[in-house]
Design an enzyme around this catalytic site. Structure first.
Site, PDB file in Angstrom:
ATOM      1  N   GLY A 151      14.081 -12.864  -1.140  1.00  0.00           N
ATOM      2  CA  GLY A 151      14.675 -13.852  -1.939  1.00  0.00           C
ATOM      3  C   GLY A 151      13.862 -15.433  -2.774  1.00  0.00           C
ATOM      4  O   GLY A 151      12.916 -15.809  -1.234  1.00  0.00           O
TER       5      GLY A 151
ATOM      6  N   CYS B 271      12.603 -10.734   4.963  1.00  0.00           N
ATOM      7  CA  CYS B 271      12.094 -12.450   4.832  1.00  0.00           C
ATOM      8  C   CYS B 271      13.216 -13.686   4.863  1.00  0.00           C
ATOM      9  O   CYS B 271      13.698 -13.522   5.511  1.00  0.00           O
ATOM     10  CB  CYS B 271      11.543 -12.360   3.670  1.00  0.00           C
ATOM     11  SG  CYS B 271       9.975 -14.171   3.481  1.00  0.00           S
ATOM     12  N   TYR B 272      13.965 -13.522   3.457  1.00  0.00           N
ATOM     13  CA  TYR B 272      15.020 -14.538   3.078  1.00  0.00           C
ATOM     14  C   TYR B 272      16.429 -13.419   3.537  1.00  0.00           C
ATOM     15  O   TYR B 272      16.685 -14.062   4.926  1.00  0.00           O
ATOM     16  CB  TYR B 272      15.379 -13.985   2.049  1.00  0.00           C
ATOM     17  CG  TYR B 272      16.643 -15.317   1.477  1.00  0.00           C
ATOM     18  CD1 TYR B 272      16.813 -16.871   1.566  1.00  0.00           C
ATOM     19  CD2 TYR B 272      17.866 -14.703   1.398  1.00  0.00           C
ATOM     20  CE1 TYR B 272      17.675 -17.325   1.289  1.00  0.00           C
ATOM     21  CE2 TYR B 272      19.049 -14.898   1.333  1.00  0.00           C
ATOM     22  CZ  TYR B 272      18.700 -16.837   1.124  1.00  0.00           C
ATOM     23  OH  TYR B 272      20.281 -17.360   0.461  1.00  0.00           O
TER      24      TYR B 272
ATOM     25  N   HIS C 228       7.099  -7.941   5.032  1.00  0.00           N
ATOM     26  CA  HIS C 228       7.581  -7.374   3.974  1.00  0.00           C
ATOM     27  C   HIS C 228       6.912  -5.861   4.458  1.00  0.00           C
ATOM     28  O   HIS C 228       5.690  -5.274   3.559  1.00  0.00           O
ATOM     29  CB  HIS C 228       6.975  -7.855   2.553  1.00  0.00           C
ATOM     30  CG  HIS C 228       7.903  -8.592   2.287  1.00  0.00           C
ATOM     31  ND1 HIS C 228       9.047  -9.040   1.702  1.00  0.00           N
ATOM     32  CD2 HIS C 228       7.270 -10.327   2.203  1.00  0.00           C
ATOM     33  CE1 HIS C 228       9.499 -10.052   0.987  1.00  0.00           C
ATOM     34  NE2 HIS C 228       7.935 -11.124   1.371  1.00  0.00           N
TER      35      HIS C 228
ATOM     36  N   GLU D  39       7.488  -3.273   2.769  1.00  0.00           N
ATOM     37  CA  GLU D  39       7.624  -2.389   1.591  1.00  0.00           C
ATOM     38  C   GLU D  39       6.593  -2.294   0.549  1.00  0.00           C
ATOM     39  O   GLU D  39       6.497  -1.807  -0.004  1.00  0.00           O
ATOM     40  CB  GLU D  39       8.859  -2.680   0.659  1.00  0.00           C
ATOM     41  CG  GLU D  39       8.811  -4.677   0.244  1.00  0.00           C
ATOM     42  CD  GLU D  39       9.471  -5.101   0.590  1.00  0.00           C
ATOM     43  OE1 GLU D  39       9.197  -5.329   1.998  1.00  0.00           O
ATOM     44  OE2 GLU D  39       9.686  -6.476  -0.209  1.00  0.00           O
TER      45      GLU D  39
ATOM     46  N   ASP E  70      10.620   9.872 -20.081  1.00  0.00           N
ATOM     47  CA  ASP E  70      12.031   9.960 -19.715  1.00  0.00           C
ATOM     48  C   ASP E  70      12.504  10.147 -20.954  1.00  0.00           C
ATOM     49  O   ASP E  70      13.166  11.102 -21.068  1.00  0.00           O
ATOM     50  CB  ASP E  70      12.159   8.197 -19.433  1.00  0.00           C
ATOM     51  CG  ASP E  70      11.392   7.194 -19.007  1.00  0.00           C
ATOM     52  OD1 ASP E  70      11.064   8.126 -18.401  1.00  0.00           O
ATOM     53  OD2 ASP E  70      11.681   6.019 -19.566  1.00  0.00           O
TER      54      ASP E  70
ATOM     55  N   LYS F 174      11.174   5.180 -11.540  1.00  0.00           N
ATOM     56  CA  LYS F 174      10.041   6.523 -13.086  1.00  0.00           C
ATOM     57  C   LYS F 174       9.591   7.219 -12.547  1.00  0.00           C
ATOM     58  O   LYS F 174       8.832   9.051 -12.472  1.00  0.00           O
ATOM     59  CB  LYS F 174       9.182   4.864 -13.471  1.00  0.00           C
ATOM     60  CG  LYS F 174       8.290   5.683 -14.301  1.00  0.00           C
ATOM     61  CD  LYS F 174       8.721   5.160 -15.541  1.00  0.00           C
ATOM     62  CE  LYS F 174       8.175   6.131 -16.776  1.00  0.00           C
ATOM     63  NZ  LYS F 174       8.239   5.958 -18.067  1.00  0.00           N
TER      64      LYS F 174
END
Ligand code: XMP
Length: 516
Positions: free
Chosen positions: A58, A85-86, A172, A174, A230, A372
């Protein structure tokens, strides 16, 4: 909370641009995962019974006034926790360590030295590249924590609590710039949280179809088709669930891409044999758009016209009780529409083109839990053709916001032809799936050229192609020169009225993906 998962992990969102990315990475490991508010109470977490918690990054500093915090009771639940992180700084500060600002913000790749054989780093080489993006970092840890990894500038790149299964990562895991990130997240999920990885889209499809049948009973459902991924997948799911009691409406607003309406008709009328209503509304849309050049005004007009056309047609369909929509999980999160999810952060202009709530239908949103990429996988499982499943996203207002300046039939025709060439050539080069959105934009600019002996004063087409994970940030695609050359030559030769092609090399931010 989803009914489809028997094991799940919660991501607490502290305002990170990466919170959704963390959730997607977790699901890639076949572990179902949802994003929840950062201040969710420990009692509520106990009720939801996750196998573990991930605290996202964040932008705040843990010592700043009003910085988002979490319920300290979370650390007493006995659940594995991973702070990123945060999230790490918050854990460490809450459990007695010191967090301080580093002299310079650290942003980018760093070499990380893994100094422990903890289960979190199982299978990770001792030297590994990681992605850093922070101002603060943990500068000293209490006796309760041990350091697991370090970089040159960060002595606590990874930590764990000595007695509790609580971990922190300053980097990170991710993002793709941390090549071992997937391994590290996998270690946390499987090795530390004990997840078996049972989340399967195939099961999701079968369960969703059964649930749709139960909920809809003998009633009729209306589904708006746009040509996009979608809505096509929603319609395919419903076609499987209720067959002839599905009525689809395609509003052909004259702003679709080349061949798009035809492809939808082929698929849903011929293949799925749904009751397909095509509203031919090009003239109405063009008349309403006449003289408009302001992008937001165009959007509003198109939104209003769409509702009119859709509602008119829906009123003709007898006995419909439900309306199906292709709402995805990111829409649910960003609109603040999930019970435990974070507050709304919606980009308002993207809402335009939706349907008003007072259409007096009950909503059916079978993709509400999916990202998605998962929706695309589902589309393939349902047997939709590649052309629909992998189609790049397309804005609701369609070519109108790519026809910079006035929207006329002639200008749309020029744009549609140029756009088809861009897409065709990128597909031909095998790069369509690698790029996230590729299209042409018609500029309201004429430029001088020569053709044969004659001087021309014709239109300029801009080519836009971007690579993006989430469409919130994007880089322009580094397409090969030969491909750009072919696109340019073909557009200039084949699309009459165009004598110049330029390539848009702007990233988002600060540029947006669309030009309007
Ligand atoms: P921008 O241009 O904001 O686009 O960088 C981000 C993504 O959103 C799509 N987009 C829209 N989608 N209605 C939509 O349904 C809109 O008005 C709209 N404007 C942009 C854009 O194509 C990209 O995928």
């Amino acid at each position: 909370m989803s009914r489809v998962a028997d094991e799940k992990v919660l991501v607490l969102d502290f305002g990170s641009q990466y919170a959704q990315l963390i959730a997607r990475r977790v699901r890639h490991q076949q572990v179902y995962c949802e994003i929840v508010r950062h201040d969710i109470t420990a009692d509520r977490v106990r009720e939801l019974a996750p196998k573990g918690l991930i605290l996202s990054g964040g932008p705040a500093s843990v010592y700043a006034e009003g910085a988002p915090r979490c319920d300290l009771g979370l650390f007493r639940l006995g659940l594995p926790v991973l702070g990123i992180c945060y999230g790490m700084q918050l854990i460490c500060e809450a459990l007695g360590s010191r967090v301080a600002s580093t002299p310079a913000r650290e942003y980018g790749r760093a070499q990380c030295q893994v100094t422990s054989d903890d289960a979190l780093f199982l299978g990770v080489p001792p030297q590994t590249q990681v992605w850093m993006s922070h101002g603060d970092q943990v500068t000293a840890v209490s006796d309760d924590f041990v350091s697991l990894a370090r970089t040159d500038t960060c002595p606590f790149a990874a930590v764990r609590h000595r007695r509790l299964p609580i971990y922190g990562l300053q980097f990170h895991p991710e993002v793709t710039h941390t090549p071992q990130g997937e391994q590290i997240l996998g270690n946390f999920l499987k090795g530390i949280c004990g997840c078996a990885g049972t989340w399967r889209l195939g099961d999701f499809a079968e369960q969703t179809i059964a649930e749709l049948r139960r909920r809809i009973g003998d009633d009729r459902v209306i589904c708006g088709l746009s040509g996009g991924v979608d809505s096509s997948i929603v319609a395919a799911l419903l076609a499987r669930a209720i067959g002839p009691r599905l009525s689809c409406i395609l509003v052909d607003n004259g702003l679709l891409r080349k061949g798009e309406a035809r492809a939808v008709i082929r698929e849903f009328s011929d293949h799925f044999k749904t009751d397909l209503h095509v509203v031919r509304a090009e003239d109405r849309f063009l008349a309403a758009l006449a003289g408009q050049i302001n992008p937001q005004e165009k959007r509003r007009t198109i939104g209003r016209m769409f509702i009119e056309c859709f509602a008119d047609e829906a009123a003709r369909i007898e006995g419909a009780r439900f309306l199906a929509q292709g709402t995805l999980y990111p829409d649910v999160i960003e609109s603040g529409g999930s019970l435990d999810g974070p507050a709304a952060t919606i980009k308002l202009h993207h809402n335009v083109g939706g349907l008003p709530e007072d259409l007096s239908f009950e909503l059916v949103e079978p993709l509400r839990d999916l990202f998605k990429d998962e929706v695309r996988q589902l589309g393939s499982q349902l047997g939709l053709p590649e052309e629909i499943v992998w189609r790049h996203p397309f804005p609701g207002p369609g070519l109108a916001v790519r026809c910079v300046g006035p929207v006329t039939r002639e200008r749309l025709e020029t744009l549609r032809e140029a756009d088809a060439i861009v897409v065709e050539e990128i597909k031909h080069a095998g790069l369509y799936r690698q790029t996230s959105q590729s299209f042409a934009v018609l500029l309201p600019v004429q430029s001088v050229g020569v053709m044969g002996d004659a001087r021309t004063y014709d239109d300029v087409v801009a080519v836009r192609s971007i690579d993006s994970e989430d469409f919130m940030t994007a880089d322009w695609s580094h397409l090969p020169y030969e491909l750009l050359a072919r696109i340019s030559t073909r557009i200039i030769n084949e699309v009459s009225g165009v004598n110049r092609v330029v390539y848009d090399i702007s990233s988002k931010p600060p540029a947006t993906i669309e030009w309007e």
